[in-house]
Design a protein around this motif. Structure first.
Motif, PDB file in Angstrom:
ATOM      1  N   HIS A   1       0.847  -1.196   0.000  1.00 23.36           N
ATOM      2  CA  HIS A   1       0.000   0.000   0.000  1.00 23.36           C
ATOM      3  C   HIS A   1       0.884   1.247   0.000  1.00 23.36           C
ATOM      4  O   HIS A   1       0.864   2.039   0.950  1.00 23.36           O
ATOM      5  N   PRO A   2       1.655   1.461  -1.075  1.00 24.31           N
ATOM      6  CA  PRO A   2       2.651   2.543  -1.070  1.00 24.31           C
ATOM      7  C   PRO A   2       2.075   3.953  -1.013  1.00 24.31           C
ATOM      8  O   PRO A   2       2.786   4.888  -0.643  1.00 24.31           O
ATOM      9  N   THR A   3       0.801   4.110  -1.341  1.00 19.94           N
ATOM     10  CA  THR A   3       0.232   5.461  -1.328  1.00 19.94           C
ATOM     11  C   THR A   3      -0.434   5.801   0.009  1.00 19.94           C
ATOM     12  O   THR A   3      -0.886   6.920   0.189  1.00 19.94           O
ATOM     13  N   GLU A   4      -0.466   4.845   0.917  1.00 24.78           N
ATOM     14  CA  GLU A   4      -1.095   5.092   2.215  1.00 24.78           C
ATOM     15  C   GLU A   4      -0.032   5.278   3.297  1.00 24.78           C
ATOM     16  O   GLU A   4       1.049   4.686   3.220  1.00 24.78           O
ATOM     17  N   PRO A   5      -0.351   6.061   4.322  1.00 24.26           N
ATOM     18  CA  PRO A   5       0.598   6.226   5.424  1.00 24.26           C
ATOM     19  C   PRO A   5       0.824   4.888   6.143  1.00 24.26           C
ATOM     20  O   PRO A   5      -0.110   4.113   6.333  1.00 24.26           O
ATOM     21  N   ILE A   6       2.054   4.630   6.530  1.00 23.24           N
ATOM     22  CA  ILE A   6       2.386   3.373   7.207  1.00 23.24           C
ATOM     23  C   ILE A   6       1.609   3.245   8.515  1.00 23.24           C
ATOM     24  O   ILE A   6       1.316   2.131   8.965  1.00 23.24           O
ATOM     25  N   HIS A   7       1.253   4.370   9.101  1.00 22.75           N
ATOM     26  CA  HIS A   7       0.459   4.355  10.339  1.00 22.75           C
ATOM     27  C   HIS A   7      -0.844   3.580  10.134  1.00 22.75           C
ATOM     28  O   HIS A   7      -1.285   2.859  11.030  1.00 22.75           O
ATOM     29  N   ASN A   8      -1.455   3.705   8.951  1.00 20.97           N
ATOM     30  CA  ASN A   8      -2.687   2.964   8.668  1.00 20.97           C
ATOM     31  C   ASN A   8      -2.451   1.460   8.745  1.00 20.97           C
ATOM     32  O   ASN A   8      -3.288   0.711   9.251  1.00 20.97           O
ATOM     33  N   GLY A   9      -1.315   1.014   8.229  1.00 18.19           N
ATOM     34  CA  GLY A   9      -0.981  -0.404   8.301  1.00 18.19           C
ATOM     35  C   GLY A   9      -0.732  -0.851   9.721  1.00 18.19           C
ATOM     36  O   GLY A   9      -1.128  -1.952  10.125  1.00 18.19           O
ATOM     37  N   MET A  10      -0.083  -0.007  10.492  1.00 18.22           N
ATOM     38  CA  MET A  10       0.172  -0.341  11.894  1.00 18.22           C
ATOM     39  C   MET A  10      -1.144  -0.491  12.650  1.00 18.22           C
ATOM     40  O   MET A  10      -1.318  -1.430  13.431  1.00 18.22           O
ATOM     41  N   VAL A  11      -2.077   0.414  12.396  1.00 19.51           N
ATOM     42  CA  VAL A  11      -3.388   0.347  13.058  1.00 19.51           C
ATOM     43  C   VAL A  11      -4.110  -0.929  12.646  1.00 19.51           C
ATOM     44  O   VAL A  11      -4.668  -1.640  13.482  1.00 19.51           O
ATOM     45  N   LYS A  12      -4.087  -1.240  11.367  1.00 19.51           N
ATOM     46  CA  LYS A  12      -4.758  -2.458  10.885  1.00 19.51           C
ATOM     47  C   LYS A  12      -4.163  -3.697  11.539  1.00 19.51           C
ATOM     48  O   LYS A  12      -4.885  -4.560  12.042  1.00 19.51           O
TER      49      LYS A  12
ATOM     50  N   ALA B   1       5.551  -7.916  21.700  1.00 18.35           N
ATOM     51  CA  ALA B   1       5.940  -7.101  20.540  1.00 18.35           C
ATOM     52  C   ALA B   1       4.788  -6.206  20.099  1.00 18.35           C
ATOM     53  O   ALA B   1       4.988  -5.009  19.858  1.00 18.35           O
ATOM     54  N   PHE B   2       3.601  -6.771  20.010  1.00 19.58           N
ATOM     55  CA  PHE B   2       2.437  -5.977  19.607  1.00 19.58           C
ATOM     56  C   PHE B   2       2.189  -4.864  20.626  1.00 19.58           C
ATOM     57  O   PHE B   2       1.980  -3.716  20.257  1.00 19.58           O
ATOM     58  N   GLN B   3       2.221  -5.212  21.907  1.00 21.08           N
ATOM     59  CA  GLN B   3       1.966  -4.229  22.960  1.00 21.08           C
ATOM     60  C   GLN B   3       3.032  -3.130  22.940  1.00 21.08           C
ATOM     61  O   GLN B   3       2.718  -1.957  23.098  1.00 21.08           O
ATOM     62  N   GLY B   4       4.273  -3.515  22.739  1.00 25.05           N
ATOM     63  CA  GLY B   4       5.355  -2.530  22.706  1.00 25.05           C
ATOM     64  C   GLY B   4       5.201  -1.539  21.568  1.00 25.05           C
ATOM     65  O   GLY B   4       5.402  -0.331  21.754  1.00 25.05           O
ATOM     66  N   ILE B   5       4.850  -2.030  20.398  1.00 25.99           N
ATOM     67  CA  ILE B   5       4.685  -1.128  19.254  1.00 25.99           C
ATOM     68  C   ILE B   5       3.453  -0.250  19.444  1.00 25.99           C
ATOM     69  O   ILE B   5       3.473   0.939  19.111  1.00 25.99           O
ATOM     70  N   LEU B   6       2.393  -0.814  20.011  1.00 23.47           N
ATOM     71  CA  LEU B   6       1.207   0.006  20.320  1.00 23.47           C
ATOM     72  C   LEU B   6       1.564   1.137  21.289  1.00 23.47           C
ATOM     73  O   LEU B   6       1.112   2.275  21.127  1.00 23.47           O
ATOM     74  N   GLN B   7       2.385   0.829  22.280  1.00 19.29           N
ATOM     75  CA  GLN B   7       2.815   1.858  23.235  1.00 19.29           C
ATOM     76  C   GLN B   7       3.651   2.929  22.543  1.00 19.29           C
ATOM     77  O   GLN B   7       3.516   4.116  22.847  1.00 19.29           O
ATOM     78  N   GLN B   8       4.504   2.511  21.617  1.00 19.70           N
ATOM     79  CA  GLN B   8       5.299   3.478  20.863  1.00 19.70           C
ATOM     80  C   GLN B   8       4.392   4.394  20.046  1.00 19.70           C
ATOM     81  O   GLN B   8       4.616   5.601  19.976  1.00 19.70           O
ATOM     82  N   MET B   9       3.362   3.798  19.439  1.00 24.38           N
ATOM     83  CA  MET B   9       2.416   4.591  18.649  1.00 24.38           C
ATOM     84  C   MET B   9       1.697   5.604  19.543  1.00 24.38           C
ATOM     85  O   MET B   9       1.539   6.766  19.164  1.00 24.38           O
ATOM     86  N   ALA B  10       1.274   5.167  20.714  1.00 22.18           N
ATOM     87  CA  ALA B  10       0.561   6.057  21.644  1.00 22.18           C
ATOM     88  C   ALA B  10       1.479   7.171  22.125  1.00 22.18           C
ATOM     89  O   ALA B  10       1.049   8.330  22.255  1.00 22.18           O
ATOM     90  N   HIS B  11       2.728   6.847  22.362  1.00 20.86           N
ATOM     91  CA  HIS B  11       3.688   7.842  22.833  1.00 20.86           C
ATOM     92  C   HIS B  11       3.944   8.907  21.776  1.00 20.86           C
ATOM     93  O   HIS B  11       4.013  10.085  22.070  1.00 20.86           O
ATOM     94  N   LYS B  12       4.051   8.471  20.513  1.00 21.55           N
ATOM     95  CA  LYS B  12       4.286   9.420  19.418  1.00 21.55           C
ATOM     96  C   LYS B  12       3.069  10.306  19.196  1.00 21.55           C
ATOM     97  O   LYS B  12       3.201  11.455  18.797  1.00 21.55           O
ATOM     98  N   ALA B  13       1.873   9.754  19.435  1.00 23.95           N
ATOM     99  CA  ALA B  13       0.641  10.516  19.220  1.00 23.95           C
ATOM    100  C   ALA B  13       0.432  11.558  20.324  1.00 23.95           C
ATOM    101  O   ALA B  13      -0.232  12.552  20.118  1.00 23.95           O
ATOM    102  N   ALA B  14       0.989  11.300  21.482  1.00 29.25           N
ATOM    103  CA  ALA B  14       0.777  12.204  22.627  1.00 29.25           C
ATOM    104  C   ALA B  14       1.639  13.433  22.530  1.00 29.25           C
ATOM    105  O   ALA B  14       2.558  13.605  21.881  1.00 29.25           O
TER     106      ALA B  14
END
Length: 129
Positions: free
Chosen positions: A29-40, A116-129
């Motif tokens: 999905h090269p035209t979509e933000p990678i964040h969308n893939g992480m959320v999915k 691993a999933f929890q750690g990356i989710l925490q990283q995402m939350a930290h970046k969003a804050a």
């Protein structure tokens, strides 16, 4: 001892293969933000992707060969290392030992993939804050 031997490699492989899933999604999905893939992967369809990652982690800990989609195989040094510490020298592993390695690899992989999933989710939350 076997549990200890499997825990860190399982965690390392779980991180690696989780990021591989995210990277693969990004390439598809090269035209979509990678964040969308992480959320999915991490939030919308975690069961599906956790199963994919867990299977790969278990194989990395237990299979003496790794094969790609074209069925080209190469030695798996991680699984060989684990067996070298659990099986008699210069003798094949017993069926019982192989089963115990697989059982504990499955246990360690599930914990590691959840982490691993929890750690990356925490990283995402930290970046969003």
């Amino acid at each position: 001892m076997l549990k200890h031997l499997l825990q860190q490699p399982a965690a390392d492989q779980a991180q690696r293969y989780t990021w591989d899933q995210i990277e693969t999604w990004g390439k598809k999905h090269p035209t979509e933000p990678i964040h969308n893939g992480m959320v999915k992967i991490l939030e919308k369809e975690p069961a599906r992707f956790k199963q994919l990652v867990t299977t790969r982690v278990i194989n990395s800990l237990t299979s003496l060969e790794t094969c790609d989609k074209s069925h080209v195989c190469k030695p798996n040094h991680l699984a060989a290392f684990i067996r070298s510490h659990t099986c008699p020298a210069n003798k094949p592993c017993s069926k019982e030992t192989k089963q115990e390695i697989h059982r504990l690899a499955t246990w360690a992989s599930r914990i590691a993939v959840d982490g691993a999933f929890q750690g990356i989710l925490q990283q995402m939350a930290h970046k969003a804050a």
